[in-house]
Structures are given as C-alpha cells and as structure tokens.
Design an enzyme around this catalytic site. Structure first.
Site, PDB file in Angstrom:
ATOM      1  N   ASP A 123       0.838  -1.200   0.000  1.00 37.98           N
ATOM      2  CA  ASP A 123       0.000   0.000   0.000  1.00 37.98           C
ATOM      3  C   ASP A 123       0.872   1.249   0.000  1.00 37.98           C
ATOM      4  OD1 ASP A 123      -2.312   1.852   0.840  1.00 37.98           O
ATOM      5  OD2 ASP A 123      -3.275  -0.104   0.787  1.00 37.98           O
TER       6      ASP A 123
ATOM      7  N   SER B 172     -11.626  -2.036   0.542  1.00 36.68           N
ATOM      8  CA  SER B 172     -10.316  -1.935   1.188  1.00 36.68           C
ATOM      9  C   SER B 172     -10.359  -2.468   2.610  1.00 36.68           C
ATOM     10  CB  SER B 172      -9.863  -0.477   1.240  1.00 36.68           C
ATOM     11  OG  SER B 172      -9.427  -0.042  -0.005  1.00 36.68           O
TER      12      SER B 172
ATOM     13  N   HIS C 232      -3.952   4.837   4.329  1.00 40.60           N
ATOM     14  CA  HIS C 232      -4.637   3.630   3.866  1.00 40.60           C
ATOM     15  C   HIS C 232      -3.952   2.352   4.347  1.00 40.60           C
ATOM     16  CE1 HIS C 232      -6.306   0.960   0.566  1.00 40.60           C
ATOM     17  NE2 HIS C 232      -7.371   1.634   0.928  1.00 40.60           N
TER      18      HIS C 232
END
Length: 539
Positions: free
Chosen positions: A160, A375, A201
């Site tokens: 990520d 996600s 994230h």
C-alpha cells in the site's frame, strides 16, 4: 470450489444489449495514452555481468535485480526525461541489437488507486461489531481465539502507501523483513505525512489484520499475534517493476500479501498486471512459501457507483488472487460494491455514511472507526486466512481457495442473483460464495487433505460470424484433454481468452454457461463509450 465432473459442453454467450444509460464521455479510458519513464526492465543471459556491461556501454545506472534469480534487472537512464509520451527509440534499438539481451521493456506509469472511500476521520473492541457478536451471523472469530489461534507464526504484508510501524497498536507485531519502501528504495515503509493524511490507507489495513490485543489501545486485529509488514509502493511513480518487486518481496518469509488497490474504478477502465507483475504472481504461487504458494488477498473494487465490473480488473480476476467483496451490517450490497464472477468470498464493511464502519489503527498513533470500502474487507479476510494457516501451515494456495469457498455462507446476504450451481453451492456475483466464517475455515483447515497437482487443458475455439447478432452463442463439445497426461478430472478454474471486434464496447455482455446451466458473467454492460477503433478483448 468443490471439484466438479469434467465439463462436456461450454457455451459462450455474447449478449449485445442496448445500453440504457447516456454516454459517459467521448473517448475511452481503455486507450489512455501511455506515459514512459526513464526505467527499463531487462532480461539478460549472463546475469549481473551482462547488466553491468549494458549499463557501462549505453549509459544506464544498474539499480539491481528485480527477482532473486539474477536474470531480470532494473536499469535507469539519467539522460532520459523522467516522463514522456513516446518511448525512447534510440535505447530501444540499442537493446534490440545486443545479442545478450533476451527481453526488455521501457517502463510506463501505471494508474493505480487505493480502494478506500474518503470519509471524515472521527473516532474500540466494543465497537468492532463484525467480530464481537453484536451481529449474527458475524465473522465467527471469537471461537477461533478461544482455541488459542491468534495468527502466531504467520507473516502478512500490506502492499500500500506504507504503514506507521511505530504505532502503539502495531509496533509489537511489526516485521521489518516483511517491509520495504519501493517508492524511495529503502527499508523503511513509514508513510509520508501530508496535511490531509492521504497516506493513511496502509496503516488502516494493517491494523485490521494484526493490531495488538489487550494493550488498552484502539481495537484488536483479527490475527492479533501475526507478524505484520508493510510495503510502501503506492505513494509515487508506479510501474510494472515496482508492482512486481512488491509482490515478490521475501516470498519465503511472507505468507500472505494483502492488497486493496488496482486500476481506476471508473466504470470504463480495463486494465491489469503487466508482464513482470504477472510473472511475480506466477512465481509466487509456484515457489513462494517453500513451494506451497504465496497467498494474494485482493479487494474487489469500489466502482459500484459507476457500474464498474471487477471482471475488467486483471488483478482481482486472476486465478492467483483471492478476491474479496463487501457486505453491510444489514447484509446488503454496499453502494460501492462491484459484481463479478471472480469474487470468491465476502466480509463486512459499511453501507451509507450513517451505518457502522470498520475500527482500526490510523496515522499519528490514533484510532479510527471510519475505515470502509472493499479496502476494509480484504484485510479482514487476510487475518482470517492467517488464523487458518496457523491451524495448518501446509496449506497450498489452491487449498486455501477450496477452503474459503467451503467456509463462505450465503447467510442473510441479500441479492437478486443468488443461484445454486452444479455442485449445489449458492453463489452470487456480488458476494461470491457468501460471508466468510473464520470458525468453519479453521475447522476445515485442520483436516484438509492436499489437492492434487494442478493440470491445464487448453481448448481453441474459432468462431467467425459475419455479424454479431443480439444474442450469439458459441457452443463447444470438449473432452477436457481425455487420453492425455494433462486430462482434467475435476474443475477448479476456467479462463477465457476472447478476441473480438465490435464498435461499442459498453454494449457487450459476455457470459460463460456451464453444462449444468450456471451462468458466469465475464463482462457485464458497463460504459456506453463509442469506440473509434476496434476493441480486442483478452481476458
């Protein structure tokens, strides 16, 4: 995916339907102009010696091998502009003429977006409704913990934008061997901090998997004793090299790679892994984990608002990835969810903004209860798979796909497309085989007998109609390579590589119909973008 009897008939249905939506725009994202960068991937016959020779001869900088076997190398030229709309033809000709160069490719920018939904950051186990028995059914994780399974000995790496390795809920489980920064090429995956915290994230996904338990901070990860690493690769220039290196990091050390990103979920883009990334997937499942195969867990995508279809995403529809979809607390299809035949299983996430979301770690040593989108679903599945691997470390990548299918239940999940397939399993394009049950997954894993070696039977079908009718069927009587060494007795995956030419890509629906009538939609009606050139479908 219980093995089913050998198929005798396959019908490929191409349904041309009039699109009822207006034109999205002129042009089409599938033909986005490539942007070339100053990096080349080169395969040479003599390894490092040849790579160094090429670098000296043509002015490249040798940035080292891409894979550990020393055949593929990353070369960069400082005399070439960082980004260009055209490839560098001079270096192309020079590399073509060199007899020791077996293959090369100038790298292009890859458009990859994090599959998170932008929500206001607000704010622990009491809020983790999806696994603390507040809802029924839930992910059934508490019974697994009660058996002493917490992910011990399993290594998960989140690919990520980096992870906050010194976060109070992550540092004790942080694994530097499962981490790297491929954006800056250094061992530290710490995210780059910005005013709007756009690089949160990866830290959020990592906390779902392995946030430390019983430390009085935030919530608890699904596999709270697993080792957690992070690969920073989404916060900078993204190329095929960077994706391949990220997916190939320490394949004998990392058990599970969790990825919640992919091509743009705009309802028009058709994209997938490049040559090197496809090779990384192949190497991962064939040589990773001592030959048992790396486990690639992938978020299915957040393009539901744009009628996107995750079959047009070459990462989620790969047989080498385990694609995970989402459902809300109420068991409904979220507004961002994409439907496709490649989705195997589902875990929880959120629906509308007022519905509960996922609790996890956040940047600046904080916590959040606002993580959402697919996600948030994929890392939950990665954590549950880590629990199953602790119960049975000898599971192969194909074993895990079989187990995930068997441990997924339709439960209360609401959708209009639930169907019973030929082996009496309920399946949906929205949810795959249903909500993943950690207790059942672990129970099955303990006694699972290994699958037989994978065999491949390739069939060639040639069909050239003068015109494509509103409904065109291409039937094929197949023997599954009977009488040959690669004869198929049971079926795990079907891959269709289809080439056709048509004027309006968005009006095509492509389906595969099994001998027992199960219809899998390979491409659904998406955009209505008129094409100015022929489209070649290859997926």
């Amino acid at each position: 995916m219980r093995p089913v009897p050998t198929v005798q008939w396959l019908r490929l249905a191409l349904v041309l339907a009039l699109a009822l939506v207006g034109l999205l725009s002129t042009g089409w994202a599938f033909a986005r102009t490539p942007i070339y960068v100053s990096s080349w991937a080169v395969r040479v016959s003599q390894g490092y010696q040849d790579a160094e020779r090429l670098a000296r001869k043509f002015g490249f900088v040798n940035l080292g091998q891409i894979f550990p076997d020393g055949q593929y190398f990353h070369l960069k030229h400082r005399g070439v502009v960082q980004q260009s709309l055209t490839p560098h033809w001079g270096h192309r000709l020079r590399l073509q003429k060199d007899p020791k160069v077996q293959w090369f490719e100038q790298q292009k920018l890859q458009r990859r977006v994090k599959r998170s939904l932008v929500r206001p950051k607000d704010p622990w186990f009491s809020k983790q409704w999806y696994m603390n028995n507040q809802v029924r059914p839930n992910l059934n994780i508490l019974p697994v913990w009660s058996q002493g399974l917490t992910g011990q000995g399993v290594v998960v790496s989140v690919l990520d934008d980096g992870i906050e390795k010194d976060h109070p809920d992550l540092w004790a489980n942080y694994d530097p061997l499962a981490s790297y920064d491929f954006n800056d090429y250094d061992p530290d995956p710490q995210p780059r901090y910005t005013a709007n915290d756009e690089n949160r994230h990866g830290t959020r996904c990592a906390g779902e998997v392995a946030a430390v338990a019983n430390n009085g901070f935030c919530g608890t990860g699904v596999a709270y004793n697993a080792r957690i690493g992070g690969v920073r690769m989404l916060d900078g220039t993204i190329t095929d090299i960077i994706e391949a290196q990220s997916l190939s990091l320490m394949p004998q050390h990392i058990d599970i790679y969790s990825a919640s990103w992919g091509p743009e979920d705009d309802g028009r883009t058709v994209d997938g892994p490049g040559i090197l990334t496809r090779e990384a997937f192949r190497r991962g499942v064939t040589t990773g984990r001592g030959g048992l195969g790396t486990l690639f867990v992938w978020a299915s995508g957040n393009g539901g608002l744009h009628y996107d279809n995750c079959n047009c995403d070459g990462y989620t529809n790969s047989i080498h990835t385990l694609s995970v979809g989402s459902t809300t607390k109420q068991g409904r299809v979220p507004w961002y969810s994409e439907a496709c035949a490649s989705t195997l299983t589902t875990t929880f996430s959120s629906g509308v903004v007022t519905e509960p979301q996922i609790v996890t770690t956040d940047l600046h040593h904080r916590c959040t209860e606002k993580h959402t989108g697919t996600s948030a679903s994929a890392p939950l599945a990665a954590g549950m798979i880590a629990l199953a691997l602790e119960a049975n470390p000898l599971l192969t990548w194909r074993d895990m796909q079989h187990l995930v299918v068997r441990a997924s239940r339709p439960a209360q999940l609401q959708a209009e497309d639930w169907r019973t397939n030929g082996v009496r399993r309920r399946v949906s394009h929205h949810y795959g085989y249903g909500l993943l049950d950690a207790g059942l997954l672990v129970k099955l894993a303990r006694t699972w007998q290994p699958t037989q070696p994978q065999l491949k039977c390739i069939l060639h079908i040639l069909h050239r109609p003068i015109t494509i009718l509103p409904q065109t069927e291409v039937p094929k009587n197949v023997s599954a390579c009977a009488g040959h060494a690669n004869a198929i007795r049971s079926l795990e995956h079907v891959q269709v590589r289809l080439s056709l030419t048509y004027s309006r890509r968005g009006d095509l629906e492509i389906s595969l119909v099994s001998p027992m009538g199960t219809r899998s939609t390979l491409v659904a009606i998406r955009d209505a973008v008129p094409l100015h050139a022929a489209v070649i479908w290859d997926g």
